[in-house]
Design a protein around this motif. Structure first.
Motif, short mmCIF file in Angstrom:
data_model
loop_
_atom_site.label_atom_id
_atom_site.label_comp_id
_atom_site.label_asym_id
_atom_site.label_seq_id
_atom_site.Cartn_x
_atom_site.Cartn_y
_atom_site.Cartn_z
N GLN A 161 0.85 -1.19 0.00
CA GLN A 161 0.00 0.00 0.00
C GLN A 161 0.89 1.23 0.00
N THR A 162 0.35 2.30 -0.61
CA THR A 162 1.06 3.58 -0.61
C THR A 162 0.11 4.68 -0.15
N LYS B 125 -1.03 8.77 -1.04
CA LYS B 125 -1.45 9.37 -2.31
C LYS B 125 -0.26 9.71 -3.22
N LYS B 126 0.92 9.85 -2.60
CA LYS B 126 2.11 10.22 -3.38
C LYS B 126 2.97 9.03 -3.80
N GLY B 127 2.57 7.82 -3.43
CA GLY B 127 3.33 6.64 -3.82
C GLY B 127 4.42 6.25 -2.83
N ILE B 128 4.31 6.77 -1.61
CA ILE B 128 5.23 6.36 -0.55
C ILE B 128 4.65 5.12 0.12
N ASP C 225 10.50 -2.76 7.51
CA ASP C 225 11.11 -1.48 7.92
C ASP C 225 11.87 -0.79 6.79
N GLU C 226 12.50 -1.60 5.92
CA GLU C 226 13.25 -1.01 4.80
C GLU C 226 12.31 -0.43 3.75
N LEU C 227 11.09 -0.94 3.68
CA LEU C 227 10.15 -0.52 2.64
C LEU C 227 9.31 0.68 3.06
N VAL C 228 8.80 0.64 4.28
CA VAL C 228 7.86 1.69 4.72
C VAL C 228 8.57 3.04 4.75
N ASP D 244 -9.37 5.24 0.24
CA ASP D 244 -9.62 6.59 0.77
C ASP D 244 -8.33 7.37 0.98
N ASP D 245 -7.33 6.68 1.56
CA ASP D 245 -6.13 7.41 1.98
C ASP D 245 -4.89 7.05 1.15
N GLY D 246 -5.08 6.39 0.01
CA GLY D 246 -3.92 6.02 -0.81
C GLY D 246 -4.30 4.95 -1.81
N TYR D 247 -3.36 4.03 -2.03
CA TYR D 247 -3.57 2.99 -3.05
C TYR D 247 -3.05 1.65 -2.54
N MET D 248 -3.60 0.56 -3.12
CA MET D 248 -3.15 -0.78 -2.74
C MET D 248 -2.92 -1.58 -4.01
#
Ligand SMILES: Cc1cc2nc3c(=O)[nH]c(=O)nc-3n(C[C@H](O)[C@H](O)[C@H](O)COP(=O)(O)O)c2cc1C
Length: 122
Positions: A16-17, A19-22, A39-42, A96-100
């Motif tokens: 999941q990210t 809205k900005k792809g983080i 931890d390395e990904l988030v 609602d709060d981003g993308y999956m």
């Protein structure tokens, strides 16, 4: 080291990210296949796993689609930490709060077709 990891049919890779792809979340299968700990990904931009063979236009289409509140599906080649790659069939959902993104095994025929198509794109 630059080998392909062929997904198992039961592999199901979720991330999941915002809205900005983080990246805000990744499941165990994603971490296992990508070679990273959670931890390395988030907190990192999702392009951290981008493979250089992937055309920019594919991701433009992905972003245009999900920003328009539609579901995007497509084939994606990703890099593995330390070398190697894997192909997936991805479905990216607006939330609602981003993308999956949910990813499953792509068949050898599907991969071959995507490889051919992506070679014609930039
Ligand atoms: C939910 C979600 C999942 C994504 N998953 C991937 C992915 O697995 N691999 C990838 O290269 N890009 C993925 N992207 C697209 C990246 O955000 C990014 O657009 C892409 O890597 C190209 O990088 P660039 O936008 O910096 O050119 C994802 C985007 C979203 C919203």
């Amino acid at each position: 080291m630059n080998d392909e990891y062929v997904l198992l049919k039961e592999d199901f890779l979720v991330s999941q990210t915002d809205k900005k792809g983080i990246i805000t979340f990744a499941n165990e299968d994603f971490c296992k296949v990508a070679g990273y700990t959670l931890d390395e990904l988030v907190g990192q931009p999702h392009n951290m796993v981008r493979h250089h063979d992937m055309p920019k236009a594919a991701f433009k289409d992905l972003w245009d689609t999900v920003k328009g509140n539609d579901i995007w599906t497509g084939y994606v080649k990703n890099s593995i930490k330390g070398g190697g790659y894997y192909w997936v069939y991805a479905t990216v959902y607006p939330m609602d709060d981003g993308y999956m993104s949910c990813r499953r095994k792509a068949s050898p025929d599907e991969i071959e077709a995507a490889e051919k198509l992506y070679k014609t794109m930039r």
